[in-house]
Design a protein around this motif. Structure first.
Motif, PDB file in Angstrom:
ATOM      1  N   THR A  49       5.853  27.396  -6.424  1.00  0.00           N
ATOM      2  CA  THR A  49       7.264  27.583  -6.771  1.00  0.00           C
ATOM      3  C   THR A  49       8.250  26.746  -5.973  1.00  0.00           C
ATOM      4  O   THR A  49       9.393  26.560  -6.395  1.00  0.00           O
ATOM      5  CB  THR A  49       7.671  29.052  -6.545  1.00  0.00           C
ATOM      6  N   GLY A  50       7.858  26.266  -4.800  1.00  0.00           N
ATOM      7  CA  GLY A  50       8.825  25.767  -3.842  1.00  0.00           C
ATOM      8  C   GLY A  50       9.398  26.941  -3.054  1.00  0.00           C
ATOM      9  O   GLY A  50       9.163  28.117  -3.384  1.00  0.00           O
ATOM     10  N   PHE A  51      10.156  26.620  -1.998  1.00  0.00           N
ATOM     11  CA  PHE A  51      10.656  27.637  -1.067  1.00  0.00           C
ATOM     12  C   PHE A  51      11.884  28.332  -1.647  1.00  0.00           C
ATOM     13  O   PHE A  51      13.027  28.071  -1.272  1.00  0.00           O
ATOM     14  CB  PHE A  51      10.965  26.977   0.279  1.00  0.00           C
ATOM     15  N   THR A  52      11.643  29.213  -2.596  1.00  0.00           N
ATOM     16  CA  THR A  52      12.738  29.853  -3.317  1.00  0.00           C
ATOM     17  C   THR A  52      13.205  31.132  -2.640  1.00  0.00           C
ATOM     18  O   THR A  52      12.390  31.921  -2.152  1.00  0.00           O
ATOM     19  CB  THR A  52      12.328  30.177  -4.765  1.00  0.00           C
ATOM     20  N   MET A  53      14.522  31.343  -2.634  1.00  0.00           N
ATOM     21  CA  MET A  53      15.101  32.588  -2.157  1.00  0.00           C
ATOM     22  C   MET A  53      15.549  33.456  -3.333  1.00  0.00           C
ATOM     23  O   MET A  53      16.282  34.439  -3.150  1.00  0.00           O
ATOM     24  CB  MET A  53      16.294  32.299  -1.229  1.00  0.00           C
ATOM     25  N   THR A  54      15.110  33.106  -4.536  1.00  0.00           N
ATOM     26  CA  THR A  54      15.417  33.908  -5.727  1.00  0.00           C
ATOM     27  C   THR A  54      14.119  34.270  -6.453  1.00  0.00           C
ATOM     28  O   THR A  54      13.904  33.883  -7.602  1.00  0.00           O
ATOM     29  CB  THR A  54      16.373  33.153  -6.669  1.00  0.00           C
ATOM     30  N   CYS A 115      10.135  35.292   9.224  1.00  0.00           N
ATOM     31  CA  CYS A 115      10.901  34.842   8.063  1.00  0.00           C
ATOM     32  C   CYS A 115      12.070  33.980   8.543  1.00  0.00           C
ATOM     33  O   CYS A 115      12.705  34.282   9.559  1.00  0.00           O
ATOM     34  CB  CYS A 115      11.402  36.043   7.265  1.00  0.00           C
ATOM     35  N   PHE A 116      12.354  32.927   7.800  1.00  0.00           N
ATOM     36  CA  PHE A 116      13.288  31.883   8.235  1.00  0.00           C
ATOM     37  C   PHE A 116      14.725  32.348   8.039  1.00  0.00           C
ATOM     38  O   PHE A 116      15.294  32.250   6.950  1.00  0.00           O
ATOM     39  CB  PHE A 116      13.003  30.603   7.460  1.00  0.00           C
ATOM     40  N   THR A 117      15.328  32.852   9.108  1.00  0.00           N
ATOM     41  CA  THR A 117      16.667  33.433   9.014  1.00  0.00           C
ATOM     42  C   THR A 117      17.725  32.415   8.602  1.00  0.00           C
ATOM     43  O   THR A 117      18.711  32.768   7.945  1.00  0.00           O
ATOM     44  CB  THR A 117      17.064  34.077  10.359  1.00  0.00           C
ATOM     45  N   LEU A 118      17.550  31.150   8.961  1.00  0.00           N
ATOM     46  CA  LEU A 118      18.536  30.124   8.622  1.00  0.00           C
ATOM     47  C   LEU A 118      18.710  30.001   7.113  1.00  0.00           C
ATOM     48  O   LEU A 118      19.791  29.665   6.627  1.00  0.00           O
ATOM     49  CB  LEU A 118      18.113  28.773   9.218  1.00  0.00           C
ATOM     50  N   ALA A 119      17.662  30.283   6.353  1.00  0.00           N
ATOM     51  CA  ALA A 119      17.721  30.222   4.896  1.00  0.00           C
ATOM     52  C   ALA A 119      17.889  31.608   4.267  1.00  0.00           C
ATOM     53  O   ALA A 119      17.938  31.722   3.037  1.00  0.00           O
ATOM     54  CB  ALA A 119      16.459  29.564   4.348  1.00  0.00           C
ATOM     55  N   GLY A 120      17.955  32.652   5.093  1.00  0.00           N
ATOM     56  CA  GLY A 120      18.077  34.005   4.570  1.00  0.00           C
ATOM     57  C   GLY A 120      16.764  34.577   4.062  1.00  0.00           C
ATOM     58  O   GLY A 120      16.766  35.572   3.327  1.00  0.00           O
ATOM     59  N   GLU A 121      15.646  33.988   4.478  1.00  0.00           N
ATOM     60  CA  GLU A 121      14.346  34.482   4.023  1.00  0.00           C
ATOM     61  C   GLU A 121      14.118  35.926   4.466  1.00  0.00           C
ATOM     62  O   GLU A 121      13.481  36.715   3.759  1.00  0.00           O
ATOM     63  CB  GLU A 121      13.224  33.589   4.555  1.00  0.00           C
ATOM     64  N   ASN A 197       2.523  20.055   4.832  1.00  0.00           N
ATOM     65  CA  ASN A 197       3.907  20.142   4.381  1.00  0.00           C
ATOM     66  C   ASN A 197       4.029  19.552   2.980  1.00  0.00           C
ATOM     67  O   ASN A 197       3.161  18.793   2.535  1.00  0.00           O
ATOM     68  CB  ASN A 197       4.810  19.385   5.361  1.00  0.00           C
ATOM     69  N   ARG A 198       5.097  19.873   2.296  1.00  0.00           N
ATOM     70  CA  ARG A 198       5.365  19.297   0.983  1.00  0.00           C
ATOM     71  C   ARG A 198       6.181  18.016   1.118  1.00  0.00           C
ATOM     72  O   ARG A 198       6.634  17.655   2.210  1.00  0.00           O
ATOM     73  CB  ARG A 198       6.116  20.294   0.102  1.00  0.00           C
ATOM     74  N   VAL A 199       6.412  17.333   0.013  1.00  0.00           N
ATOM     75  CA  VAL A 199       7.292  16.176  -0.045  1.00  0.00           C
ATOM     76  C   VAL A 199       8.277  16.356  -1.201  1.00  0.00           C
ATOM     77  O   VAL A 199       8.134  17.247  -2.028  1.00  0.00           O
ATOM     78  CB  VAL A 199       6.512  14.853  -0.226  1.00  0.00           C
ATOM     79  N   GLY A 200       9.288  15.477  -1.226  1.00  0.00           N
ATOM     80  CA  GLY A 200      10.248  15.491  -2.326  1.00  0.00           C
ATOM     81  C   GLY A 200      11.506  16.268  -2.006  1.00  0.00           C
ATOM     82  O   GLY A 200      11.786  16.614  -0.852  1.00  0.00           O
ATOM     83  N   GLU A 201      12.273  16.562  -3.059  1.00  0.00           N
ATOM     84  CA  GLU A 201      13.564  17.242  -2.942  1.00  0.00           C
ATOM     85  C   GLU A 201      13.520  18.530  -3.740  1.00  0.00           C
ATOM     86  O   GLU A 201      12.957  18.579  -4.832  1.00  0.00           O
ATOM     87  CB  GLU A 201      14.681  16.333  -3.472  1.00  0.00           C
ATOM     88  N   ASP A 202      14.134  19.603  -3.209  1.00  0.00           N
ATOM     89  CA  ASP A 202      14.141  20.857  -3.950  1.00  0.00           C
ATOM     90  C   ASP A 202      15.480  21.087  -4.639  1.00  0.00           C
ATOM     91  O   ASP A 202      16.383  20.241  -4.590  1.00  0.00           O
ATOM     92  CB  ASP A 202      13.740  22.031  -3.052  1.00  0.00           C
ATOM     93  N   GLU A 203      15.614  22.233  -5.264  1.00  0.00           N
ATOM     94  CA  GLU A 203      16.804  22.562  -6.054  1.00  0.00           C
ATOM     95  C   GLU A 203      18.062  22.642  -5.202  1.00  0.00           C
ATOM     96  O   GLU A 203      19.175  22.487  -5.688  1.00  0.00           O
ATOM     97  CB  GLU A 203      16.574  23.892  -6.778  1.00  0.00           C
ATOM     98  N   ASN A 204      17.881  22.863  -3.886  1.00  0.00           N
ATOM     99  CA  ASN A 204      19.019  22.966  -2.969  1.00  0.00           C
ATOM    100  C   ASN A 204      19.315  21.650  -2.254  1.00  0.00           C
ATOM    101  O   ASN A 204      20.036  21.622  -1.259  1.00  0.00           O
ATOM    102  CB  ASN A 204      18.737  24.062  -1.936  1.00  0.00           C
ATOM    103  N   ASN A 205      18.717  20.574  -2.766  1.00  0.00           N
ATOM    104  CA  ASN A 205      18.912  19.215  -2.235  1.00  0.00           C
ATOM    105  C   ASN A 205      18.346  19.035  -0.830  1.00  0.00           C
ATOM    106  O   ASN A 205      18.773  18.130  -0.100  1.00  0.00           O
ATOM    107  CB  ASN A 205      20.407  18.831  -2.244  1.00  0.00           C
TER     108      ASN A 205
END
Length: 260
Positions: A49-54, A115-121, A197-205
């Motif tokens: 899915t990628g690192f989604t918060m939704t 859980c990664f607090t900077l992203a609200g995980e 690790n992954r590569v590329g760009e996600d939905e949050n740029n």
């Protein structure tokens, strides 16, 4: 079946946002590049899915579908497969859950501790509180997830593991920390340390530059790749772990503690 060496395949990939079917199809194509002799195949964090918060955007069936897919691939390649998924816990709760799946279809799991607090995980996913120590073909393996890398106490080798693994979605602005901490975790724990690790760009740029790598117990880099998708393969040796720990008894002098 115990072995004196273990062949690893680290799969560094671009992920399509919240699109499990497309991601699994992409990984199927990449898996075709893996050697038939591979013992352990490692995928990134939230590889479907990628690192989604939704996570509520995903069907509740997607986690089970991806786990079934892992079982199929593990059987096909006769290898253990590691990777984390968005996993529904019921009643609107979720975990960032890493599965370790064997060719027989059996699996064990680890829920991300930090859980990664900077992203609200931490507001979206339930944190775990238990390590998972795997025994696979004569090697002991400790799998962890992304942000766990920043916490050496949680990663500390009190389990006599041979290989420490981190699966991640680690972004470009802090990639120097990723490189440095993977090497440090290998040295301080006198174990091989792999980071995927992954590569590329996600939905949050957010940009992800890869830097998947493997270090030996003395911190020597064995494989490393930036920017592009690909399969990195390497062999780790039980003898190297045993001989280094016998000669350099640093782990015997470690501080003793309990985690609460």
């Amino acid at each position: 079946m115990e072995k004196e060496q273990l062949k690893l395949a680290l799969i560094q990939a671009t992920l399509q946002w919240e699109n499990p079917k497309a991601n699994l199809l992409s990984f199927e194509e990449m898996l075709q590049q893996v050697s038939q002799e591979a013992d352990l195949i490692i995928l990134p964090e939230m590889f479907s899915t990628g690192f989604t918060m939704t996570p509520q955007n995903l069907s509740s069936a997607e986690g089970k579908y991806a786990l079934t897919w892992m079982q199929k691939q593990a059987a096909q390649y006769n290898a253990m497969i590691l990777g984390s998924l968005v996993w529904p816990l019921g009643e609107g709760q979720f975990a960032n859950r890493l599965f370790a799946v064997t060719p027989s279809g059996e699996f064990q799991y680890y829920d991300k501790r930090h859980c990664f607090t900077l992203a609200g995980e931490d507001e979206v996913y339930q944190a775990g509180n238990q390590h998972l120590i795997l025994e696979w073909r004569g090697f002991k393996i400790c799998p962890l997830i992304c942000y766990d890398l920043r916490f050496p106490v949680w990663s500390r080798n009190t389990f006599d593991y041979d290989l420490l693994v981190y699966v991640a979605n680690w972004p470009a602005p802090r990639i120097n920390a990723w490189d440095a901490l993977l090497k440090a975790r290998a040295i301080e724990n006198m174990a091989y340390c792999a980071g995927v690790n992954r590569v590329g760009e996600d939905e949050n740029n957010h940009q992800y530059p890869g830097h998947s790598s493997l270090f030996n117990p003395l911190g020597k880099s064995l494989v490393y790749q930036e920017e592009k998708s690909g399969v990195l393969e390497a062999v780790i040796h039980k003898k190297e772990v045993v001989e280094n720990r016998s000669k350099l008894r640093f782990l015997e002098d470690r501080d003793r503690f309990e985690i609460h």
